[in-house]
Design an enzyme around this catalytic site. Structure first.
Site, PDB file in Angstrom:
ATOM      1  N   CYS A  22      24.858  -0.047  97.185  1.00  0.00           N
ATOM      2  CA  CYS A  22      23.905   1.115  96.901  1.00  0.00           C
ATOM      3  C   CYS A  22      23.180   1.536  97.941  1.00  0.00           C
ATOM      4  O   CYS A  22      23.265   1.098  99.126  1.00  0.00           O
ATOM      5  CB  CYS A  22      22.609   0.208  96.159  1.00  0.00           C
ATOM      6  SG  CYS A  22      21.198   1.382  95.580  1.00  0.00           S
ATOM      7  N   ASP A  65      20.317   1.867  98.633  1.00  0.00           N
ATOM      8  CA  ASP A  65      18.874   1.369  99.003  1.00  0.00           C
ATOM      9  C   ASP A  65      18.832   1.140 100.422  1.00  0.00           C
ATOM     10  O   ASP A  65      19.630   0.184 100.768  1.00  0.00           O
ATOM     11  CB  ASP A  65      18.695   0.014  98.013  1.00  0.00           C
ATOM     12  CG  ASP A  65      17.227  -0.420  97.889  1.00  0.00           C
ATOM     13  OD1 ASP A  65      16.894  -0.976  99.000  1.00  0.00           O
ATOM     14  OD2 ASP A  65      16.874  -0.622  96.656  1.00  0.00           O
ATOM     15  N   ARG A 107      17.038  -1.099 101.745  1.00  0.00           N
ATOM     16  CA  ARG A 107      16.870  -2.832 102.113  1.00  0.00           C
ATOM     17  C   ARG A 107      18.301  -3.357 102.126  1.00  0.00           C
ATOM     18  O   ARG A 107      18.292  -4.681 102.573  1.00  0.00           O
ATOM     19  CB  ARG A 107      16.077  -3.295 101.168  1.00  0.00           C
ATOM     20  CG  ARG A 107      14.696  -2.772 100.939  1.00  0.00           C
ATOM     21  CD  ARG A 107      13.827  -3.181  99.613  1.00  0.00           C
ATOM     22  NE  ARG A 107      14.577  -2.530  98.446  1.00  0.00           N
ATOM     23  CZ  ARG A 107      14.396  -3.079  97.332  1.00  0.00           C
ATOM     24  NH1 ARG A 107      13.162  -3.895  97.129  1.00  0.00           N
ATOM     25  NH2 ARG A 107      14.895  -2.471  96.437  1.00  0.00           N
ATOM     26  N   HIS A 167      22.840  -4.818  93.881  1.00  0.00           N
ATOM     27  CA  HIS A 167      21.662  -5.656  94.340  1.00  0.00           C
ATOM     28  C   HIS A 167      20.516  -6.199  93.422  1.00  0.00           C
ATOM     29  O   HIS A 167      20.305  -4.874  92.553  1.00  0.00           O
ATOM     30  CB  HIS A 167      21.163  -5.148  95.703  1.00  0.00           C
ATOM     31  CG  HIS A 167      20.423  -3.922  95.524  1.00  0.00           C
ATOM     32  ND1 HIS A 167      18.986  -3.960  95.421  1.00  0.00           N
ATOM     33  CD2 HIS A 167      20.781  -2.462  95.295  1.00  0.00           C
ATOM     34  CE1 HIS A 167      18.704  -2.423  95.201  1.00  0.00           C
ATOM     35  NE2 HIS A 167      19.784  -1.838  95.076  1.00  0.00           N
ATOM     36  N   CYS A 179      17.265  -3.245  91.865  1.00  0.00           N
ATOM     37  CA  CYS A 179      17.892  -1.979  92.276  1.00  0.00           C
ATOM     38  C   CYS A 179      17.073  -0.990  91.288  1.00  0.00           C
ATOM     39  O   CYS A 179      17.170  -1.081  90.211  1.00  0.00           O
ATOM     40  CB  CYS A 179      19.403  -1.970  91.804  1.00  0.00           C
ATOM     41  SG  CYS A 179      20.128  -0.347  92.093  1.00  0.00           S
TER      42      CYS A 179
END
Ligand code: CO
Length: 211
Positions: A41, A43, A45, A97, A100
């Protein structure tokens, strides 16, 4: 984070690398030989290289919203094709994750414009597993389970491609479904039993007459 800081960080990173090995970048420029394709992803993080502890040159990386491999997506399909055919990767990982945002958005009825067709692919995963998901009464557990089922379905999408079917048969390529738990920092192998899943669906997707 300011942009100027990024260039300062880069300068110290280069210095550090060269201190350990004066030929570091010279060697890196010779080419890449990654054994793993990681699809994760976007993302901020979920930092692919950092959480896997891999160095430049070791992993071919593709990231998009909710680690998707839609059938008609030229970007992910090109990445898979290049990684398997020209880099000869031995592993393809789909890493989702928990927490998400893409998965969350697909669980809500909001109209998000250009994001709709992308998130539709996740809604399709929900529809495929509607009975299981609707039986989970705890909303957070349902959300976590959709993250896992989405990883599973994207792995299956990878296995539907001709290039992957060929490499699995001839070069021992393996596909893995993982989840990164943002809450603990831990990487979890979902240990998806592809043989069992594929046994049921490969009569539909197997491409024997490879071009
Ligand atoms: Co995400």
């Amino acid at each position: 984070m300011n942009i100027k800081q990024i260039f300062e960080n880069n300068r110290s990173w280069v210095e550090e690398k060269l201190k350990l090995d004066a030929n570091y970048f010279k060697d890196l420029s010779k080419g890449q030989n990654p054994s793993i394709l990681y699809i994760g992803c976007s993302d901020s993080r979920v930092t692919a290289e950092e959480m896997m502890g891999v160095q430049p040159g070791e992993a071919f990386i593709h990231r998009n919203i909710a680690n998707m491999v839609p059938n008609g997506d030229l970007s992910s399909m090109s990445v898979i094709n290049y990684a398997v055919k020209f880099l000869g990767v031995k592993h393809i990982v789909i890493c989702g994750h928990y927490f998400c945002g893409g998965i969350k958005a697909a669980m809500e009825p909001a109209d998000l414009g250009i994001l709709n067709p992308w998130l539709r692919n996740i809604r399709d995963v929900y529809r495929l597993h509607k009975d299981e998901l609707n039986s989970i009464t705890d909303e957070e557990k349902k959300y976590m389970r959709l993250v896992e089922l989405n990883v599973q379905e994207q792995c299956i999408n990878v296995l539907k491609t001709s290039i992957v079917q060929l490499a699995v048969r001839d070069n021992g390529l393996t596909v893995h479904g993982w989840v990164f738990d943002v809450h603990s920092g831990k990487l979890i192998d979902l240990k998806i039993n592809f043989d069992k899943i594929l046994e049921e669906i490969m009569e539909i997707y197997r491409l024997n007459d490879h071009a």
